[in-house]
Design a protein around this motif. Sequence first.
Motif, short mmCIF file in Angstrom:
data_model
loop_
_atom_site.label_atom_id
_atom_site.label_comp_id
_atom_site.label_asym_id
_atom_site.label_seq_id
_atom_site.Cartn_x
_atom_site.Cartn_y
_atom_site.Cartn_z
N ILE A 397 -20.38 15.40 22.42
CA ILE A 397 -20.84 14.02 22.20
C ILE A 397 -21.19 13.81 20.73
O ILE A 397 -20.85 12.79 20.12
N GLY A 398 -21.87 14.79 20.14
CA GLY A 398 -22.17 14.69 18.70
C GLY A 398 -20.92 14.67 17.86
O GLY A 398 -20.83 13.93 16.87
N SER A 399 -19.92 15.47 18.24
CA SER A 399 -18.66 15.48 17.50
C SER A 399 -17.94 14.15 17.59
O SER A 399 -17.34 13.68 16.62
N VAL A 400 -17.99 13.52 18.77
CA VAL A 400 -17.34 12.21 18.94
C VAL A 400 -18.01 11.18 18.04
O VAL A 400 -17.33 10.38 17.36
N ILE A 401 -19.34 11.18 17.99
CA ILE A 401 -20.05 10.22 17.13
C ILE A 401 -19.71 10.47 15.66
O ILE A 401 -19.45 9.54 14.88
N GLY A 402 -19.72 11.75 15.28
CA GLY A 402 -19.40 12.07 13.89
C GLY A 402 -17.98 11.68 13.52
O GLY A 402 -17.73 11.11 12.44
N SER A 403 -17.01 11.95 14.41
CA SER A 403 -15.62 11.59 14.13
C SER A 403 -15.42 10.09 14.09
O SER A 403 -14.60 9.57 13.31
N THR A 404 -16.15 9.36 14.93
CA THR A 404 -16.04 7.90 14.92
C THR A 404 -16.45 7.32 13.57
O THR A 404 -15.88 6.31 13.11
N ILE A 405 -17.40 7.98 12.92
CA ILE A 405 -17.83 7.50 11.60
C ILE A 405 -16.92 8.01 10.49
O ILE A 405 -16.62 7.26 9.53
N THR A 406 -16.46 9.24 10.59
CA THR A 406 -15.72 9.84 9.48
C THR A 406 -14.23 9.48 9.48
O THR A 406 -13.61 9.47 8.41
N PHE A 407 -13.63 9.24 10.63
CA PHE A 407 -12.22 8.86 10.66
C PHE A 407 -11.94 7.64 9.78
O PHE A 407 -10.98 7.66 8.99
N PRO A 408 -12.72 6.55 9.87
CA PRO A 408 -12.43 5.40 9.00
C PRO A 408 -12.58 5.70 7.52
O PRO A 408 -11.89 5.10 6.70
N ILE A 409 -13.47 6.64 7.17
CA ILE A 409 -13.66 6.95 5.74
C ILE A 409 -12.43 7.66 5.20
O ILE A 409 -11.84 7.25 4.18
N THR A 410 -12.03 8.76 5.85
CA THR A 410 -10.87 9.51 5.37
C THR A 410 -9.59 8.69 5.47
O THR A 410 -8.75 8.72 4.56
#
Length: 447
Positions: A397-410
């Motif tokens: 769940i933490g990884s999903v939240i982190g990826s949701t934020i970082t995918f748009p940045i990269t």
Amino acid sequence: MNDTPGWASPGSAPSDGREPDAPGPAGSADRPGPEQSADRPQQPGDAPREPGVKWSKEQPPAGQWSAPAGHTGAGGPAQAPPPPPGGQGRVTPPPGGPGWGAPPPGGQGPYGGWGNGWGGPPPAAKPGVIPLRPLGIGELLDGAVSTMRTYWRTVLGISLTLAVLTEVVVVLLQRFVLKDSSAAVLDDPSATLGELTDALGDLLLSSAVLYGITLIGTVAATALLTTVTSRATLGRSVTTSEAWRDARPQIPRLFGLIILLSLIAAGIIAAGAVPGVLLGLAAGPEVGFGLTLLGIAGAAVVGIWLMVRLSLASPALMLEKQGITKAMRRSSRLVRGSWWRVCGIQALAAIIAYVVAAIVVIPFTFLASAFSGDGVTGLLDASGGNFGWTFLIISGIGSVIGSTITFPITAGVTVLLYIDQRIRREALDLELARAAGIQDHGATGGS
């Protein structure tokens, strides 16, 4: 009245006492007129007054006189003539009028129509999240964050979907496929070199698989968010359905590009490790271990160089509707000559994304350890060396939240970097300005 040579204040009488057309020597300025006023105060440098002589009542219009050429005052050097009538000289601007640095009303300023005098060219047009000109590192990062903040419904919807799909695959692989027996071997001081080599190989394989899954999610996010970011540069919004409809024809080619890039990276690493592995099989693992590590390190350098050259293939494929090989060649041409800049920007975006993800994931990791039953020591389930379901779900769940934020940045940085390279090499800003309805973008120095 100011009698300074070469300067006449507005409204004052001329200093030489002659009509403009009256003949006479230039030096008659110091001689009194025929009707000099008796009550006029004596001025320094005036000739002695004669009794009964008055100042003439008929004087020429104010501001029409100038000092004769070469006229000097009190033995001083020759002074510059005053500005001619009609505003041709350097005069103080009237109140409320344009100053020295301002353009005249209704016209362009000096120096190529900048209009700001010494202030430099005007800022480039910015219809969307970036100005239409070559971008700096800060502007690329700000553009990616602004896209996520402005169009958060579409951006977070896409990134959340990809993050969930990616994390489900990772959790299943960690639970059923990837064994974590390497941790016990690496901590065992009595382990042989062969056991350490096998454990290190398993660890590298697990890391490579997990990184490959993350890479697939990142590339897919970059492709699907390309439409959103490209329209955000023009200030136009796009819905999730519109982004999917635009990206759907290129999805098969996109997955082909992902698989090809993954195979290239794996092939480079394998080619670097093969000589050491063969030497280890022939002469023993002690001999081939060092060569294997050296080969993997050299292959990693080559792989990084090649991946940076091909890092813009995904937005090129999605925006230009090209094939896989053409998109890769397109990326190579855009990066050529700017490899270090592209690598640095991509690395900075990856570091920022990693830090943000770590801030989100680490608390969930400790929370998962607490709920797994054994605290921090329960990061691994005791049976079989596999990760426990409780730990995997909570940390996932933490990884999903982190990826949701970082995918748009990269993804946003990659797409904006592609646009920036095309602006620098192909003047794409002119086409973007026309698409945004901006007139005369190139003529005003905005490009």
